[in-house]
Enzyme design. Structure first.
Site, PDB file in Angstrom:
ATOM      1  N   ASP A 197       0.820  -1.220   0.000  1.00 21.76           N
ATOM      2  CA  ASP A 197       0.000   0.000   0.000  1.00 21.76           C
ATOM      3  C   ASP A 197       0.851   1.266   0.000  1.00 21.76           C
ATOM      4  OD1 ASP A 197      -2.475   1.361   0.026  1.00 21.76           O
ATOM      5  OD2 ASP A 197      -2.417   1.578   2.194  1.00 21.76           O
ATOM      6  N   THR A 218      -7.553   5.417  -0.646  1.00 18.47           N
ATOM      7  CA  THR A 218      -7.755   4.107  -1.254  1.00 18.47           C
ATOM      8  C   THR A 218      -9.213   3.681  -1.137  1.00 18.47           C
ATOM      9  OG1 THR A 218      -5.507   3.473  -0.645  1.00 18.47           O
ATOM     10  CG2 THR A 218      -7.010   1.701  -1.246  1.00 18.47           C
ATOM     11  N   GLN A 268      -4.921  -1.394  -7.251  1.00 22.80           N
ATOM     12  CA  GLN A 268      -5.604  -0.534  -6.290  1.00 22.80           C
ATOM     13  C   GLN A 268      -6.389   0.545  -7.028  1.00 22.80           C
ATOM     14  OE1 GLN A 268      -4.046   2.753  -3.232  1.00 22.80           O
ATOM     15  NE2 GLN A 268      -3.606   0.685  -2.486  1.00 22.80           N
TER      16      GLN A 268
END
Length: 279
Positions: A197, A218, A268
């Site tokens: 991430d 996100t 993502q």
């Protein structure tokens, strides 16, 4: 750009032990005490890694995770305990599925579905090697790590210099745990989830678009673990934008070993709301 070469590297073993100090509750539920890391919200990779760790604790040894798919629902607060509830969706002959809900104050902040697979014989086709970049040795460490919202347990080496006075790490970069870790495949998968991430939202922007955004967070995150990998050995992490439409952007990433072997893929989707012009 500041170089942290002279600074003492953090204790990765202690940081990992603190991050994954899950206290079991009744059933397949766990709680994590506030760890003091973070600013206004928890680092999303930390919540994902802790959720995967909770799922791993309900799986028989020898069946590692091969993929996870997750949604970020609410921002996590660093000063509040985190509860992890695991649902044993299925245990088959070769695969297991777990659904994990992370919550604070009785409200879900994160949902994950993770799948686990027994190792099986099969074809091992390697895709083309990643673009040639300098090796990690001799590359600078980023001084901006002091600003990050999570424990500094990693050694990071930058392939490209970041823009002046900008925090996000520029992809690609080399990364590894700053200390040798235990031989636990689940632990390494959880820490790969954690680092997966890093700087992905900023990499989901359309090339040439303004860096100043009203909101950048996100929405959902996916990881595929293709091959066993150790996070205490150098990994090259590269993320690129795929598409932008409206206020959403999609980024796709990959993790390669120093030998060029692809060990994980990442995707993502981020919410990227443009700043409203003044006046």
């Amino acid at each position: 750009m500041p170089d942290e070469t002279s600074e003492e590297m953090p204790d990765a073993r202690a940081a990992a032990a603190q991050m994954f100090a899950l206290e079991p509750l009744d059933g397949d539920a766990f709680v994590i005490a506030p760890d003091g890391h973070g600013r206004e919200r928890l680092f999303g990779g930390q919540v994902a890694a802790q959720s995967l760790r909770a799922a791993c604790l309900t799986i028989e040894p020898g069946r590692p995770p091969h993929s996870l798919h997750a949604y970020f629902i609410r921002p996590g607060m660093p000063g509040e305990p985190l509860r992890l509830d695991v649902d044993r969706t299925r245990d088959g002959r070769a695969f297991s599925t777990r659904h994990v809900t992370a919550s604070q104050g009785g409200k879900p902040i994160f949902e994950m579905v993770a799948s686990f697979h027994d190792p099986e014989p099969g074809y091992d086709w390697p895709p083309p090697e990643p673009p040639r970049v300098p090796g990690p040795e001799g590359l600078p460490r980023p001084g901006v790590l002091r600003l990050m919202r999570h424990p500094r347990m990693f050694d990071i080496r930058l392939v490209r210099r970041p823009p002046a006075d900008r925090f996000p790490l520029p992809h690609p970069f080399w990364i590894r745990a700053s200390q040798r870790l235990d031989d636990d495949p689940g632990l390494h998968a959880c820490l790969i989830t954690y680092l997966s991430d890093m700087a992905v939202v900023s990499s989901a922007r359309a090339p040439g678009s303004p860096r100043d955004l009203a909101q950048a967070v996100t929405l959902d995150h996916a990881v595929w673990f293709h091959r066993p990998a150790r996070v205490d050995e150098w990994l090259l992490y590269s993320v690129d934008p795929v598409t932008n439409h409206g206020a959403r952007g999609l980024a796709r990433g990959s993790l390669h070993t120093a030998d060029g072997v692809l060990v994980a893929s990442i995707a993502q989707e981020a919410l990227l709301r443009p700043a409203t012009p003044q006046g």
